[in-house]
Motif scaffolding. Structure first.
Motif, short mmCIF file in Angstrom:
data_model
loop_
_atom_site.label_atom_id
_atom_site.label_comp_id
_atom_site.label_asym_id
_atom_site.label_seq_id
_atom_site.Cartn_x
_atom_site.Cartn_y
_atom_site.Cartn_z
N PRO A 358 0.71 -1.37 -0.11
CA PRO A 358 0.05 0.00 -0.10
C PRO A 358 0.95 1.24 -0.13
CG PRO A 358 0.04 -0.85 2.15
CD PRO A 358 0.80 -1.76 1.28
N ALA A 359 0.06 2.54 -0.08
CA ALA A 359 0.98 3.63 -0.25
C ALA A 359 1.37 4.14 1.06
CB ALA A 359 -0.10 4.47 -1.02
N ALA A 360 1.26 3.64 1.92
CA ALA A 360 1.65 4.04 3.36
C ALA A 360 2.44 3.17 3.97
CB ALA A 360 0.46 4.70 4.07
N ALA A 361 3.82 3.59 4.58
CA ALA A 361 4.23 2.67 5.41
C ALA A 361 3.84 2.26 6.71
CB ALA A 361 5.97 3.28 5.54
N ARG A 362 4.33 1.40 7.33
CA ARG A 362 4.10 1.06 8.80
C ARG A 362 4.78 1.71 9.91
NH1 ARG A 362 2.74 -5.53 8.90
NH2 ARG A 362 1.82 -5.64 6.71
N ALA A 363 4.16 1.90 10.99
CA ALA A 363 4.56 2.76 12.04
C ALA A 363 4.59 1.80 13.26
CB ALA A 363 3.81 3.92 12.61
N VAL A 364 5.81 1.54 13.69
CA VAL A 364 6.01 0.80 15.22
C VAL A 364 6.56 1.63 16.23
CG1 VAL A 364 7.08 -1.09 16.12
CG2 VAL A 364 6.52 -1.21 13.74
N PRO A 365 5.79 2.01 17.08
CA PRO A 365 6.03 2.71 18.21
C PRO A 365 7.13 2.02 19.17
CG PRO A 365 3.75 2.97 18.36
CD PRO A 365 4.14 1.87 17.34
N LEU A 366 8.27 2.59 19.57
CA LEU A 366 9.23 1.90 20.35
C LEU A 366 9.53 2.83 21.84
CD1 LEU A 366 12.47 2.17 17.77
CD2 LEU A 366 10.89 0.34 18.12
N THR A 367 10.22 2.09 22.49
CA THR A 367 10.30 2.97 23.92
C THR A 367 11.83 2.59 24.39
OG1 THR A 367 9.66 0.76 25.00
CG2 THR A 367 8.07 2.29 24.85
N PHE A 368 12.16 3.69 25.25
CA PHE A 368 13.52 3.71 26.05
C PHE A 368 13.25 2.60 27.09
CE2 PHE A 368 13.46 7.73 23.97
CZ PHE A 368 14.93 7.93 23.26
N LYS A 369 14.49 2.02 27.12
CA LYS A 369 14.41 0.73 28.62
C LYS A 369 14.06 1.43 29.70
CE LYS A 369 17.35 -2.63 30.40
NZ LYS A 369 18.69 -3.25 30.56
N ASP A 370 13.28 0.92 30.42
CA ASP A 370 12.77 1.50 31.62
C ASP A 370 12.34 3.13 31.77
OD1 ASP A 370 13.35 -0.98 32.71
OD2 ASP A 370 15.24 -0.55 32.99
N CYS A 371 12.15 3.47 30.42
CA CYS A 371 11.59 4.90 30.75
C CYS A 371 10.55 5.17 29.35
CB CYS A 371 12.89 5.59 30.25
SG CYS A 371 12.51 7.71 30.32
N ALA A 372 9.42 4.83 29.97
CA ALA A 372 8.19 5.17 28.88
C ALA A 372 7.12 5.79 29.40
CB ALA A 372 7.99 3.84 28.19
N SER A 373 7.19 6.52 30.77
CA SER A 373 5.76 7.01 31.53
C SER A 373 5.42 8.30 30.92
CB SER A 373 6.59 7.23 32.83
OG SER A 373 7.50 8.18 33.03
N GLY A 374 6.02 9.03 30.02
CA GLY A 374 5.82 10.31 29.59
C GLY A 374 4.58 10.23 28.35
N PRO A 375 4.20 11.06 27.79
CA PRO A 375 2.87 10.94 26.79
C PRO A 375 3.30 10.08 25.64
CG PRO A 375 3.52 13.40 27.42
CD PRO A 375 4.60 12.43 27.96
N HIS A 376 2.34 9.22 25.32
CA HIS A 376 2.64 8.16 24.16
C HIS A 376 3.75 7.38 24.36
CE1 HIS A 376 -0.16 10.91 22.20
NE2 HIS A 376 0.65 11.91 22.26
N GLY A 377 4.02 7.13 25.70
CA GLY A 377 5.17 6.13 26.18
C GLY A 377 6.55 6.76 25.86
N SER A 378 6.61 8.11 25.95
CA SER A 378 7.99 8.63 25.83
C SER A 378 8.86 8.59 26.99
CB SER A 378 7.71 10.27 25.41
OG SER A 378 6.76 10.75 26.24
N CYS A 379 10.01 9.07 27.04
CA CYS A 379 10.95 9.64 28.07
C CYS A 379 11.31 10.92 28.10
CB CYS A 379 12.09 8.55 27.94
SG CYS A 379 13.44 8.57 28.90
N PRO A 380 11.50 11.39 29.44
CA PRO A 380 12.04 12.89 29.64
C PRO A 380 13.37 13.09 28.76
CG PRO A 380 11.20 12.03 31.60
CD PRO A 380 11.16 10.89 30.68
#
Length: 397
Positions: A358-380
């Motif tokens: 298809p015309a759009a690639a796939r997106a796979v969210p990643l996380t930093f090790k032991d740091c995913a408590s911010g918005p959308h699983g982010s790290c400060p």
């Protein structure tokens, strides 16, 4: 295009979760170039195979026309994602200094990838792609050779690595046997081509097989007739079967964090500076106005960043974890006074690389090790920077 926007937005929202209070401020992407032929000529590759290698429409190592289209598909995906997030304008062009692309000047495939990326992220806006002279090699992509980043012998690539487990060795032996059957079926019995024998000193890897496996993947990904893919002996399932040879070699690079971090230090510093809205050293344009910075490089750059920042991933329907046109995005989110980093990997499946559908690639969210408590699983951001400061010598990169 509307359908493409909706698809990408749905993927990102489902992966990260909605957080109305947080705002996306900027993103830095590290992208591998698009599909290319082998970097060796057919004459140089001849010793490995029983038959002549297929021709390519461009010189060894250069971006193919089909590869350029795979880059544009990724660029349109990134545009759709960040228009949907309100980072880029849906109509017209971003303001001065808001969109920037920097490529490795050493190779045509990276320079042209940067050009195609810029044109598809900001269509009709004449975003210029910059790059350094081919020589000396731009350290952002080639690594820092200074004394501060020196890798001592005890931590060099390939040093001190454990042998593969019995299960991994069995996978590598099966992959080698399949590669042998594709490339030179009778070579181990004295026929034409090379016999890929694995010795204990190779730790389960014949030195050339990782690159040869990817060469066959590139034939398939570029849309060649199946009669030209592995001399008619390789289908998608066969590519899947031989790619553990390539992945095992890259896993050894990723696992050596000490060496990867030092080689990738200049790019790491650029990413952190750009995310913070500060000027980046070495050529890429960044600063407080920046919204999107694209870095067009190589699979090794993706591996170095994965190793340095502590990421690992497996891609559904894509046997090459650093496949052509793959993009690792570092998103900067603000929630009140605090800033956070969210990593996302964008990729095209093997069949998608081949067909551009298809015309759009796939997106796979990643996380930093032991740091995913911010918005959308982010790290400060300050946590991410502190980890890098602890990992790298102060003057490295």
């Amino acid at each position: 295009m509307v359908r493409c926007l909706a698809l990408v937005l749905a993927l990102l929202l489902a992966a990260g979760g909605a957080d109305a209070a947080a705002k996306l401020e900027r993103v830095v992407t590290v992208m591998r170039h698009g599909i290319r032929p082998p970097t060796q000529s057919n004459a140089e590759l001849a010793r490995y195979a029983a038959q002549a290698w297929p021709d390519w429409p461009v010189a060894p190592g250069e971006l193919t026309p089909h590869g350029g289209e795979s880059v544009k598909l990724m660029g349109r995906t990134l545009r759709a994602a960040y228009v949907a997030r309100g980072l880029l304008p849906a109509k017209g062009c971003a303001g001065a200094g808001q969109v920037s692309v920097w490529a490795d000047g050493a190779d045509q495939r990276t320079r042209q990838t940067g050009v195609d990326l810029a044109a598809s992220v900001e269509p009709g806006c004449d975003v210029k792609t910059g790059w350094a002279a081919p020589r000396p090699r731009d350290p952002i992509f080639g690594g820092d050779d200074s004394k501060a980043c020196m890798i001592d012998a005890a931590h060099a690539y390939g040093t001190g690595l454990p042998p593969p487990s019995p299960a991994e060795l069995a996978r590598l032996e099966a992959a080698t046997a399949r590669l042998q059957a594709i490339m030179a079926p009778k070579a181990c019995d004295g026929g034409a081509g090379m016999c890929f024998k694995i010795s204990p000193a190779d730790k389960g890897l014949f030195p050339s097989t990782a690159g040869l496996a990817e060469d066959l993947l590139l034939e398939y990904a570029d849309g060649k007739p199946l009669t030209d893919v592995g001399w008619g002996r390789a289908r998608e399932a066969d590519i899947d079967a031989i790619m553990p040879l390539h992945e095992a070699g890259f896993a050894r690079l990723r696992d050596n964090v000490y060496a990867s971090a030092r080689r990738g230090a200049p790019m790491t510093r650029v990413i952190l500076a750009a995310l913070a809205g500060e000027p980046a050293k070495g050529g890429p344009q960044s600063g407080p106005a920046l919204r999107f910075l694209g870095l067009a490089g190589h699979d090794t750059n993706l591996v170095w960043m994965a190793s340095t920042f502590g990421f690992d991933w497996t891609l559904p329907n894509e046997p090459d974890s650093t496949a052509p046109s793959t993009a690792l995005a570092f998103e900067l989110w603000r929630d009140g006074a605090r800033r956070y980093v969210r990593p996302v990997l964008y990729y095209e499946t093997l069949d998608q690389l081949r067909t551009l559908k298809p015309a759009a690639a796939r997106a796979v969210p990643l996380t930093f090790k032991d740091c995913a408590s911010g918005p959308h699983g982010s790290c400060p951001l300050e946590t991410v920077k502190a980890r890098i400061d602890a990992l790298l010598p102060a003057d490295c990169g």
